[in-house]
Design an enzyme around this catalytic site. Structure first.
Site, PDB file in Angstrom:
ATOM      1  CE1 TYR A 135      -3.036  -2.602   0.167  1.00  0.00           C
ATOM      2  CE2 TYR A 135      -3.869  -2.038   2.116  1.00  0.00           C
ATOM      3  CZ  TYR A 135      -4.215  -3.097   1.077  1.00  0.00           C
ATOM      4  OH  TYR A 135      -5.180  -3.815   1.289  1.00  0.00           O
ATOM      5  CE  LYS A 185       1.151 -18.012  -1.732  1.00  0.00           C
ATOM      6  NZ  LYS A 185       0.055 -19.265  -1.505  1.00  0.00           N
ATOM      7  CG  ASP A 217      -2.672 -20.137   0.267  1.00  0.00           C
ATOM      8  OD1 ASP A 217      -2.077 -19.733   1.203  1.00  0.00           O
ATOM      9  OD2 ASP A 217      -2.291 -20.624  -0.725  1.00  0.00           O
ATOM     10  CG  ASP A 241      -7.514  -4.245   3.635  1.00  0.00           C
ATOM     11  OD1 ASP A 241      -8.486  -4.076   4.334  1.00  0.00           O
ATOM     12  OD2 ASP A 241      -7.179  -3.337   2.881  1.00  0.00           O
ATOM     13  CG  ASP A 245     -12.521  -6.008   5.891  1.00  0.00           C
ATOM     14  OD1 ASP A 245     -12.493  -5.435   6.971  1.00  0.00           O
ATOM     15  OD2 ASP A 245     -12.601  -5.519   4.867  1.00  0.00           O
TER      16      ASP A 245
END
Length: 350
Positions: A135, A185, A217, A241, A245
């Site tokens: 980001y 990851k 994942d 992020d 959620d």
């Protein structure tokens, strides 16, 4: 205690109003000052984070934030869009550690999309790094390559950035079940390889906390399959992020979850994790509980009032036990109420 109150857009002003009522009911020595931000900031001064708003936030002991964003501003250049306000605040205030609790109140287990027995008693804390990663990484942009447009972003983390968030996560785990899961990851990304190395090294300073590693994942799958296996999760900005959620929906509604974004000294910005919900803005339908619980986090982490924070949290539990529900958490056998009535109930419970 000085609090900058930034209501923002959409349902932001409605839910912030209820949180302010709760704080005033506590009879604490808190001075609150409001300023426009997001789309409201753009309308006021042509920028989503007006200089006066930023200055107020810098001078305050904590920031209570509503929500920003509205489809009306989607055509603006990126720098002028409402969402840039929250990114600007995080960067300017050094808010690197995002704490997102996901708890299932016993009364709301039936409101989850998952079976009640899967989520009953769920209590997860996600620690998300907030000022690095893809980001904020440079270079980024859209360019022409051999006549074809391509977009590019840079995922990057320095070792000090990783170690800083690791310490926050280990300290949080130490106060809970002494169990920390680091999500990355590392089988694909160099950034994640460094992340895993630093987390493993930092764990040597926290021998009482068990550290495990999980690919992002797999973590997403496990949050749906068996969420109660987790206690504290620590991860980078982008993965955090998404996962936070996802975890929020395990609780039955994104309208129930608060969050805290902290700097290195404990100053923080506190906000519900949901958005502006422009479809119901101004209708008195929004759930204010996530914002009220964010105010409780503010009292606990930035204003040194843990007893007051616990008092607000008990009041929210009492209201839920009484059967009152906003539309997002309504189930058969409960009573549907609006934003103000839910605020009334929490104030009365206090």
């Amino acid at each position: 205690m000085k609090v900058a109150v930034l209501p923002g857009d959409g349902i932001g002003p409605e839910i912030i109003a209820q949180a302010k009522r709760v704080l005033l009911k506590m009879n604490l020595s808190i001075e609150m000052a409001e300023a426009p931000v997001g789309g409201a900031g753009y309308e006021a001064s042509g920028h989503p984070l007006p200089p006066a708003t930023l200055q107020l936030a810098k001078e305050a002991d904590a920031v209570l934030f509503g929500a920003v964003g509205d489809p009306r501003y989607d055509a603006l250049e990126r720098a002028k869009r409402p969402e840039q306000a929250i990114l600007g605040l995080r960067k300017a205030l050094g808010l690197f550690a995002n704490l997102r609790p996901a708890q299932v109140h016993p009364e709301l287990a039936g409101a989850s999309a998952l079976k009640a027995e899967v989520v009953a008693g769920l209590d997860i804390l996600i620690v998300r790094e907030l000022t690095g990663d893809i980001y904020f990484g440079q270079p980024r942009g859209i360019r022409q390559v051999e006549g074809v447009r391509e977009g590019f972003d840079t995922m990057r983390y320095s070792e000090p950035e990783i170690r800083r968030i690791a310490k926050v996560a280990f300290e949080a785990a130490r106060k809970r079940a002494k169990k920390l899961c680091s999500v990355d990851k590392a089988n694909v990304l160099e950034t994640s390889q460094l992340w895993r190395e630093v987390l493993s090294d930092e764990s040597k300073n926290y021998g009482d906390v068990g550290l495990s590693h999980m690919y992002v994942d797999n973590c997403a799958m496990q949050l749906v399959r068996n969420p109660k296996q987790f206690d504290v999760i620590v991860t980078g900005n982008m993965f955090g992020d998404i996962l936070s959620d996802q975890a929020s929906m395990l609780t039955g509604s994104i309208g129930m979850l608060p969050s805290a974004a902290l700097d290195e000294r404990g100053k923080g910005l506190y906000e519900p994790i949901h958005g502006t919900a422009p479809d119901i803005a101004g209708k008195g339908l929004a759930n204010p509980l996530a914002t009220i619980l964010s105010a409780a986090l503010m009292l606990r982490y930035s204003l040194g009032q843990p007893a007051a924070a616990a008092r607000i949290e008990r009041a929210v539990s009492k209201v839920l036990q009484s059967g009152l529900r906003t539309a997002d958490i309504f189930t058969a056998g409960t009573r549907k109420v609006g934003t103000a009535e839910m605020g009334d109930a929490v104030v009365a419970a206090l």
